[in-house]
Design a protein around this motif. Structure first.
Motif, short mmCIF file in Angstrom:
data_model
loop_
_atom_site.label_atom_id
_atom_site.label_comp_id
_atom_site.label_asym_id
_atom_site.label_seq_id
_atom_site.Cartn_x
_atom_site.Cartn_y
_atom_site.Cartn_z
N ASP A 24 -4.91 -5.91 4.84
CA ASP A 24 -4.37 -4.55 5.18
C ASP A 24 -4.52 -3.62 4.16
N ILE A 25 -4.27 -4.07 2.87
CA ILE A 25 -4.03 -2.97 1.71
C ILE A 25 -5.30 -2.72 1.28
N ASP A 76 -8.68 -1.00 0.76
CA ASP A 76 -9.09 0.08 1.19
C ASP A 76 -10.47 0.70 0.46
N ARG A 77 -10.83 -0.09 -0.74
CA ARG A 77 -12.01 0.48 -1.38
C ARG A 77 -12.62 -0.93 -2.37
N LYS A 78 -13.28 -0.64 -3.12
CA LYS A 78 -13.72 -1.71 -4.10
C LYS A 78 -12.83 -1.73 -4.94
N TYR A 79 -12.36 -3.05 -5.41
CA TYR A 79 -11.78 -3.57 -6.53
C TYR A 79 -11.95 -4.47 -7.28
N THR A 80 -11.82 -4.52 -8.61
CA THR A 80 -12.41 -5.47 -9.40
C THR A 80 -11.17 -5.90 -10.40
N PHE A 81 -10.74 -7.21 -10.21
CA PHE A 81 -9.79 -7.46 -11.32
C PHE A 81 -10.39 -8.80 -12.11
N MET A 82 -9.65 -9.05 -13.31
CA MET A 82 -10.09 -10.03 -14.33
C MET A 82 -9.15 -10.75 -14.72
N HIS A 83 -9.15 -12.16 -14.47
CA HIS A 83 -8.09 -13.20 -14.72
C HIS A 83 -8.82 -13.52 -16.15
N LEU A 120 -3.02 -11.04 -6.49
CA LEU A 120 -4.04 -9.96 -6.09
C LEU A 120 -3.54 -8.87 -5.35
N TYR A 121 -2.64 -9.41 -4.49
CA TYR A 121 -1.86 -7.95 -3.56
C TYR A 121 -1.05 -7.21 -4.57
N MET A 122 -0.39 -7.86 -5.56
CA MET A 122 0.58 -7.06 -6.37
C MET A 122 -0.24 -6.17 -7.18
N LEU A 123 -1.56 -6.57 -7.63
CA LEU A 123 -2.50 -6.07 -8.55
C LEU A 123 -2.84 -4.61 -7.62
N VAL A 124 -3.32 -4.88 -6.36
CA VAL A 124 -3.89 -3.76 -5.45
C VAL A 124 -2.83 -2.89 -5.14
N LYS A 125 -1.59 -3.23 -5.04
CA LYS A 125 -0.71 -2.28 -4.62
C LYS A 125 -0.37 -1.46 -6.02
N GLN A 126 -0.24 -1.82 -7.49
CA GLN A 126 -0.10 -1.18 -8.25
C GLN A 126 -1.18 -0.01 -8.34
#
Length: 341
Positions: A13-14, A16-23, A208-214
């Protein structure tokens, strides 16, 4: 959020665009692949691996130094993952020398206690393994025992990645195991979204959810989604032990240039355990001369499947690059679990 299904729905749901995160943790990559997590992520959400495998970022010059010591007649002891990492003259598992796989530094000391030969422990790892090596050296091990210190710290590599801006990263999933020891206070200097996450699929989804939210809220801070194991200050006793024995210095990472203050070296009072000084061996910088793109994978700008060698000339049975050697290497993990971008 009660369970993984709830977190998955909230994530869907959250986004809404392209996101890229690195672990920055090989265990995260293994958990993502083993659970098939990428297959259920929103299409616009991508997670890439950075320099989170300590064996993978060990440069060829350090492997060459270990081989040179074996050729001088030393017993070389190290972790199994390091055995097949290629140097310029081959790897430790195919040289004519006494090379032994051990579970840790204490086993290398046990070998030294039972022989008159020189025993050299090739000591790799991040903040997770450095404390046990420091603790061992503080016990005054035998005079025929020494180490090649290949330890590195994660935050300087993150700083390099952020300064270069080569990979378009929206935020970082911080390494849970490293943060258990080191805490996450040092990461607070980076004003980008960061979340410490555990290793279950639900942990990673929550991270991942917390990262998108930030990102959506315009925040850039460190949040802890792994409080059952990680605190802000970490294990102060372990970190104090590291700094009793080691000091930071500038060092090569495979796939990177020299990164300032990212490596550890023995303090002068412990130099009798420095194998490089003891046997007059130098770690030399080695330029890359291979089609292998492990360097790009480690910087988060390529996937393993982008490499023309992947699954053909380079396989877990016949690795060309270090990322196909280690069980924490992205290429080996993708080969074992048939991962796709």
């Amino acid at each position: 959020m009660a369970d993984g299904k709830d977190i998955k729905k909230a994530l869907d749901d959250i986004v809404d665009r392209k996101y890229t995160f690195m672990h920055i943790c090989g265990t995260h990559e293994a958990a993502i692949a083993k659970s098939g997590l990428r297959s259920i992520l929103p299409e616009d959400l991508k997670i890439v691996m950075g320099p989170g495998c300590p064996v993978c970022i060990t440069p060829q010059g350090e492997i060459d130094a270990a081989i040179e010591m074996a050729e001088k007649g030393c017993i070389i002891a190290t972790y199994g993952d390091l055995m097949r990492v290629p140097g310029t003259k081959g790897s430790l598992d195919n040289i004519d020398g006494d090379v032994r796989v051990v579970q840790g530094v204490h086993k290398a000391v046990e070998i030294a206690e039972k022989t008159d030969k020189e025993v050299v422990f090739i000591s790799v790892g991040f903040e997770t393994t450095a404390p046990t090596v420091a603790a061992t050296l503080l016990t005054d091990p035998p005079d025929n025992f020494s180490i090649v210190c290949c330890h590195r710290f994660v935050p300087p590599a993150m700083k390099y990645l952020l300064e270069q801006g080569e990979a378009q990263i929206d935020g970082f999933m911080l390494p849970g195991h490293v943060c258990v020891v080191a805490g996450y206070e040092e990461y607070e200097e980076f004003k980008v979204p960061q979340v410490v996450a555990g290793f279950e699929a639900d942990d990673i989804l929550l991270g991942l959810y917390m990262l998108v939210k930030q990102v959506k809220e315009g925040r850039g801070e460190v949040e802890n989604a792994y409080p059952r194991a990680v605190s802000r200050e970490g294990n102060k006793k372990a970190m104090d032990m590291i700094y009793r024995v080691f000091e930071s210095h500038d060092v090569d990472w495979r796939g990177f240039p020299v990164i300032p203050d990212s490596g550890l070296k023995l303090k002068p009072e412990f130099e009798k355990y420095d194998a490089l000084k003891k046997f007059d061996v130098e770690i030399k910088h080695v330029e890359k001369h291979s089609a292998c793109i492990c360097d790009k994978v480690l910087r988060g700008v390529a996937d393993p499947t982008d490499c023309k060698l992947f699954g053909k000339a380079c396989t877990p049975q016949n690795p060309v690059g270090p990322c196909m050697v280690s069980h924490e290497g992205a290429c080996k993990i993708w080969a074992l679990y048939n991962q796709k971008r």
